[in-house]
Design an enzyme around this catalytic site. Structure first.
Site, PDB file in Angstrom:
ATOM      1  N   GLY A  13       6.072   1.718  -7.706  1.00  0.00           N
ATOM      2  CA  GLY A  13       5.341   0.351  -7.026  1.00  0.00           C
ATOM      3  C   GLY A  13       5.748  -0.807  -6.501  1.00  0.00           C
ATOM      4  CB  ALA A  15       3.911  -3.347 -10.392  1.00  0.00           C
ATOM      5  CE  LYS A  34       2.059  11.022 -10.580  1.00  0.00           C
ATOM      6  NZ  LYS A  34       0.656  11.356 -11.630  1.00  0.00           N
ATOM      7  CB  ALA A  45      -0.723  -1.538   0.567  1.00  0.00           C
ATOM      8  CD  GLN A  46      -4.615   1.563   6.402  1.00  0.00           C
ATOM      9  OE1 GLN A  46      -5.680   1.140   6.651  1.00  0.00           O
ATOM     10  NE2 GLN A  46      -4.713   2.383   6.403  1.00  0.00           N
ATOM     11  CD  GLU A 113      -7.943  -7.540   4.639  1.00  0.00           C
ATOM     12  OE1 GLU A 113      -8.159  -7.163   4.037  1.00  0.00           O
ATOM     13  OE2 GLU A 113      -5.936  -7.625   4.621  1.00  0.00           O
ATOM     14  CG  ASP A 207      -0.503  10.407 -15.227  1.00  0.00           C
ATOM     15  OD1 ASP A 207      -1.335  10.275 -14.628  1.00  0.00           O
ATOM     16  OD2 ASP A 207       0.669  10.674 -14.981  1.00  0.00           O
ATOM     17  CG  HIS A 228     -12.299   0.094   1.225  1.00  0.00           C
ATOM     18  ND1 HIS A 228     -12.580   0.272   2.741  1.00  0.00           N
ATOM     19  CD2 HIS A 228     -11.602  -0.849   1.708  1.00  0.00           C
ATOM     20  CE1 HIS A 228     -11.753  -0.764   3.487  1.00  0.00           C
ATOM     21  NE2 HIS A 228     -11.580  -0.951   2.512  1.00  0.00           N
ATOM     22  NE  ARG A 274     -11.920  -4.322   0.745  1.00  0.00           N
ATOM     23  CZ  ARG A 274     -10.977  -4.319   0.237  1.00  0.00           C
ATOM     24  NH1 ARG A 274     -10.054  -3.657  -0.599  1.00  0.00           N
ATOM     25  NH2 ARG A 274      -9.783  -4.515   1.197  1.00  0.00           N
ATOM     26  CG  HIS A 334      -9.952   0.993  -1.511  1.00  0.00           C
ATOM     27  ND1 HIS A 334      -9.159   1.493  -1.196  1.00  0.00           N
ATOM     28  CD2 HIS A 334      -9.262  -0.013  -1.204  1.00  0.00           C
ATOM     29  CE1 HIS A 334      -7.839   0.723  -0.384  1.00  0.00           C
ATOM     30  NE2 HIS A 334      -8.150  -0.369  -0.619  1.00  0.00           N
ATOM     31  NE  ARG A 369      -8.851  -4.474  -4.711  1.00  0.00           N
ATOM     32  CZ  ARG A 369      -7.781  -3.855  -3.321  1.00  0.00           C
ATOM     33  NH1 ARG A 369      -6.772  -4.485  -2.743  1.00  0.00           N
ATOM     34  NH2 ARG A 369      -8.210  -3.194  -2.669  1.00  0.00           N
ATOM     35  CB  SER A 374      -4.585  -5.125  -5.387  1.00  0.00           C
ATOM     36  OG  SER A 374      -4.676  -4.733  -3.837  1.00  0.00           O
ATOM     37  CG  LEU A 375      -0.536  -5.081  -0.918  1.00  0.00           C
ATOM     38  CD1 LEU A 375       0.147  -4.734  -0.425  1.00  0.00           C
ATOM     39  CD2 LEU A 375       0.749  -3.848  -2.250  1.00  0.00           C
TER      40      LEU A 375
HETATM   41  C1  FAD Z   1      -5.026   3.313   0.927  1.00  0.00           C
HETATM   42  C2  FAD Z   1      -5.200   2.046   0.220  1.00  0.00           C
HETATM   43  C3  FAD Z   1      -4.620   0.783   1.164  1.00  0.00           C
HETATM   44  C4  FAD Z   1      -4.669  -0.443   0.558  1.00  0.00           C
HETATM   45  N1  FAD Z   1      -4.391  -1.678   1.207  1.00  0.00           N
HETATM   46  C5  FAD Z   1      -4.414  -2.489   0.017  1.00  0.00           C
HETATM   47  C6  FAD Z   1      -4.095  -3.812   0.399  1.00  0.00           C
HETATM   48  O1  FAD Z   1      -3.942  -4.059   2.550  1.00  0.00           O
HETATM   49  N2  FAD Z   1      -3.526  -5.009   0.059  1.00  0.00           N
HETATM   50  C7  FAD Z   1      -3.805  -4.878  -1.112  1.00  0.00           C
HETATM   51  O2  FAD Z   1      -3.531  -6.408  -1.917  1.00  0.00           O
HETATM   52  N3  FAD Z   1      -3.900  -3.732  -1.619  1.00  0.00           N
HETATM   53  C8  FAD Z   1      -4.443  -2.967  -1.577  1.00  0.00           C
HETATM   54  N4  FAD Z   1      -3.952  -1.772  -1.239  1.00  0.00           N
HETATM   55  C9  FAD Z   1      -4.292  -1.328  -3.536  1.00  0.00           C
HETATM   56  C10 FAD Z   1      -2.629  -1.400  -3.249  1.00  0.00           C
HETATM   57  O3  FAD Z   1      -2.441  -1.228  -2.712  1.00  0.00           O
HETATM   58  C11 FAD Z   1      -1.935  -1.391  -4.907  1.00  0.00           C
HETATM   59  O4  FAD Z   1      -3.359  -1.810  -5.582  1.00  0.00           O
HETATM   60  C12 FAD Z   1      -0.946  -1.661  -5.282  1.00  0.00           C
HETATM   61  O5  FAD Z   1       0.136  -0.883  -4.529  1.00  0.00           O
HETATM   62  C13 FAD Z   1      -0.694  -1.159  -6.638  1.00  0.00           C
HETATM   63  O6  FAD Z   1       0.526  -1.134  -7.220  1.00  0.00           O
HETATM   64  P1  FAD Z   1       1.738  -0.523  -8.577  1.00  0.00           P
HETATM   65  O7  FAD Z   1       2.684  -1.304  -8.344  1.00  0.00           O
HETATM   66  O8  FAD Z   1       0.480  -1.378  -9.651  1.00  0.00           O
HETATM   67  O9  FAD Z   1       0.457   0.958  -8.105  1.00  0.00           O
HETATM   68  P2  FAD Z   1       1.280   2.345  -7.739  1.00  0.00           P
HETATM   69  O10 FAD Z   1       1.686   1.675  -5.726  1.00  0.00           O
HETATM   70  O11 FAD Z   1       0.539   2.638  -7.142  1.00  0.00           O
HETATM   71  O12 FAD Z   1       2.842   2.928  -7.844  1.00  0.00           O
HETATM   72  C14 FAD Z   1       2.574   3.383  -9.075  1.00  0.00           C
HETATM   73  C15 FAD Z   1       3.568   4.575  -9.897  1.00  0.00           C
HETATM   74  O13 FAD Z   1       3.600   4.872 -10.456  1.00  0.00           O
HETATM   75  C16 FAD Z   1       4.323   5.972 -10.689  1.00  0.00           C
HETATM   76  N5  FAD Z   1       3.461   6.970 -11.938  1.00  0.00           N
HETATM   77  C17 FAD Z   1       2.687   7.043 -11.846  1.00  0.00           C
HETATM   78  N6  FAD Z   1       2.240   8.100 -12.981  1.00  0.00           N
HETATM   79  C18 FAD Z   1       3.309   8.034 -13.412  1.00  0.00           C
HETATM   80  C19 FAD Z   1       4.002   8.761 -14.834  1.00  0.00           C
HETATM   81  N7  FAD Z   1       3.149   9.904 -15.219  1.00  0.00           N
HETATM   82  N8  FAD Z   1       5.002   8.789 -15.300  1.00  0.00           N
HETATM   83  C20 FAD Z   1       6.100   8.646 -14.071  1.00  0.00           C
HETATM   84  N9  FAD Z   1       5.498   7.736 -12.694  1.00  0.00           N
HETATM   85  C21 FAD Z   1       3.971   7.378 -12.259  1.00  0.00           C
HETATM   86  C22 FAD Z   1       3.744   6.886  -8.777  1.00  0.00           C
HETATM   87  O14 FAD Z   1       4.344   8.124  -9.035  1.00  0.00           O
HETATM   88  C23 FAD Z   1       3.947   5.284  -8.745  1.00  0.00           C
HETATM   89  O15 FAD Z   1       5.362   5.598  -8.243  1.00  0.00           O
HETATM   90  C24 FAD Z   1      -4.081  -0.154  -1.066  1.00  0.00           C
HETATM   91  C25 FAD Z   1      -4.305   1.036  -1.593  1.00  0.00           C
HETATM   92  C26 FAD Z   1      -4.816   2.254  -0.746  1.00  0.00           C
HETATM   93  C27 FAD Z   1      -4.500   3.222  -1.463  1.00  0.00           C
END
Ligand code: FAD
Length: 520
Positions: A13, A15, A34, A45-46, A113, A207, A228, A274, A334, A369, A374-375
């Protein structure tokens, strides 16, 4: 064959990708993810990404709004890093070609927002995460020192001499393999799948939290889950998030009579934080015995369809017109405010292990939050963790805010059946959801402790473990940690609401609940 790189990144994702790009300037990077590499919370993320870049904004104002939403538990130093570095890293995204929406004069069009005092949210229509990921993936794919292994399910962290030296993972054929590296970054995202009702995709099973805890790393703030308020709730259709940006543009929550009701429960009305909007909805639904709805009927249909095409399409698939119909909505899990505890550079309490993004607890969100932070957190702390991994920084004194422990785990010799995911998720939704009390939490902890013990016995007995069995084990572990922390915190704050302790209690609870496993 096993895998080796200078740096290991788990998750693809925002990060993980931002970290991989920074790490690749210093060495060979292996990204293990995974599922399909694009499958992540980031891709869904919308609403957008917050940054103090607008003409009427400042980092001080962004910090103030973030701290207010966090309800007394944000770490001011972490918030300062988020908003200051955030403006710089979001500007970098613009330079890398992320197509944020712009006004006719070419300036960035900032959205409003909830709980933001100014328009601060950069967005690409209503699919901002997909657009940011597109730009990051283009750079990752072009980088010769980054290798991405998809369908690589990381199952445990390898700890040697008190430090993390790599991971074990199951490849797409199910073979167990080892990946080792100088430093490992957990960027595994959130844990929404722990609950029956969630906006999160199937990969969000917590995980990273489960693996880090089992390896001896400290976890913190797990009682704080953001629910949410506006998730489309149509029987037979997938739960689909209706972004808060809709309310930012004037959408209202109404009851079955068409009456706007949130301001009867909350002085800040539809744009209150929220957790408060979610509770107002539950109370109104209980009072009227009928669903509540999101309405944009008073806004221009052309504008709504132009600004929110993805959401309009999801409504259409459920037989509804976003611009003209009342859309039935209810809250769903959420976002995880808590996670693996880190310092300001993503360093966890386990040497060699770093965490960034939703899996981490950096202290920027406190008890709740701020929307679109979070992005930003994934971007900023992904880059910072990478810098610390490159430096090979060793922390001798690992800093931590004031904490209390969750209740001690009981040792159980359980021999009962382990439920399937649905059983765990249903229990979590009913007893560790939006409205909590001692009776429900105590019962949840007892049940989850028995199930978790049985799940560990099953894992210990099995040589070739099915991914589904691991998923259930992780849901159980994370659910239990959440339930224990929620039972311990005898007050209400941010995303955590206790019907038996409905007030804030700053005297006893202006501190964190943290837990570290006692390893054999
Ligand atoms: C519907 C929705 C709308 C949202 N809208 C917003 C928004 O508008 N603005 C905002 O700031 N935030 C928003 N958020 C929250 C935001 O999207 C997330 O908090 C952020 O994208 C998290 O990023 P990340 O890189 O930490 O994790 P993620 O983007 O979730 O990536 C995690 C990665 O880890 C991998 N993974 C997990 N477990 C394992 C494992 N055991 N082995 C190998 N790989 C694994 C997954 O497959 C994935 O690739 C939203 C979330 C959702 C669900």
């Amino acid at each position: 064959m096993d895998v080796r790189g200078d740096f290991l990144v788990i998750g693809s994702g925002i990060a993980g990708l931002r970290a991989a790009l920074a790490l690749a300037d210093a060495g060979d990077v292996v990204v293990l993810t995974k599922a399909d590499p694009a499958e992540s919370n980031t891709g869904y993320a919308q609403g957008g990404i917050a940054a103090a870049l607008g003409p009427d904004d400042s980092v001080a104002l962004h910090a103030r709004d973030t701290m207010a939403a966090g309800d007394g538990l944000c770490d001011p130093a972490a918030v300062d890093v988020l908003v200051r570095d955030g403006a710089r890293y979001v500007q970098e995204l613009c330079d890398w070609g992320v197509a944020f929406d712009r006004a006719p004069n070419g300036d960035i069009a900032f959205a409003r927002e909830a709980a933001h005092s100014v328009r601060r949210v950069l967005h690409a229509r209503d699919a901002t995460g997909r657009e940011i990921a597109r730009a990051l993936w283009a750079r990752v794919a072009a980088h010769p020192r980054i290798r991405v292994c998809d369908d690589a399910l990381v199952t445990s962290l390898i700890v040697r001499d008190g430090g993390c030296v790599g991971v074990t993972f199951a490849d797409r054929e199910g073979a167990v393999r080892v990946a080792d590296a100088h430093a490992t970054l957990l960027a595994t995202g959130g844990a929404g799948q722990v609950f029956r009702e969630t906006t999160n995709p199937a990969v969000a099973t917590g995980d990273g939290i489960a693996m880090a805890y089992r390896a001896g790393a400290r976890v913190r703030d797990l009682e704080f889950v953001q629910f949410h308020p506006t998730v489309m709730n149509v029987a037979g259709a997938p739960r689909f998030l209706l972004s808060e940006a809709l309310r930012g543009e004037g959408a209202r929550l109404v009851n079955a009579e068409g009456e706007a009701f949130v301001s009867r429960y909350d002085p800040d009305g539809d744009l209150a934080p929220r957790d408060r909007v979610s509770r107002a909805m539950v109370r109104e639904a209980q009072r009227t015995g009928a669903p509540v709805y999101l309405s944009v009927q008073h806004l221009s249909p052309a504008f709504i369809h132009e600004r929110f095409p993805t959401i309009a399409q999801a409504c259409r698939a459920a037989g509804l017109d976003l611009a003209r119909d009342l859309i039935p909505v209810s809250p769903a899990a959420h976002y995880m405010m808590g996670g693996v505890a880190t310092d300001l550079f993503g360093q966890t309490s386990l040497p060699g292990l770093f965490a960034a993004g939703e899996v981490a607890c950096t202290g920027v969100h406190g008890a709740n939050r701020l929307a679109s932070n979070s992005l930003l957190e994934g971007l900023v702390f992904g880059a910072r963790a990478a810098a610390a991994m490159v430096d090979g920084r060793e922390v001798s004194v690992w800093p931590e805010p004031p904490c209390v422990s969750a209740p001690a785990a009981r040792t159980l010799g359980a021999d009962e059946a382990v439920p399937d995911d649905a059983g765990v998720r249903d229990l979590m939704w009913r007893q560790v959801g939006l409205l909590r009390d001692a009776e429900g939490l105590q019962s949840a902890v007892s049940t989850l402790e028995r199930w978790e013990a049985a799940s560990q016995q099953r894992l210990a007995r099995t040589v070739q473990v099915e991914p589904a069995v691991r998923r259930t084990a992780n849901l159980l572990m994370v659910g239990l940690l959440m339930a224990r922390a929620a039972l311990r915190r005898q007050e209400s704050r941010g995303g955590h609401f206790r019907t038996d302790f409905p007030a804030h209690d700053d005297v006893h609870w202006k501190r964190h609940v943290a837990e570290t496993a006692t390893l054999p």
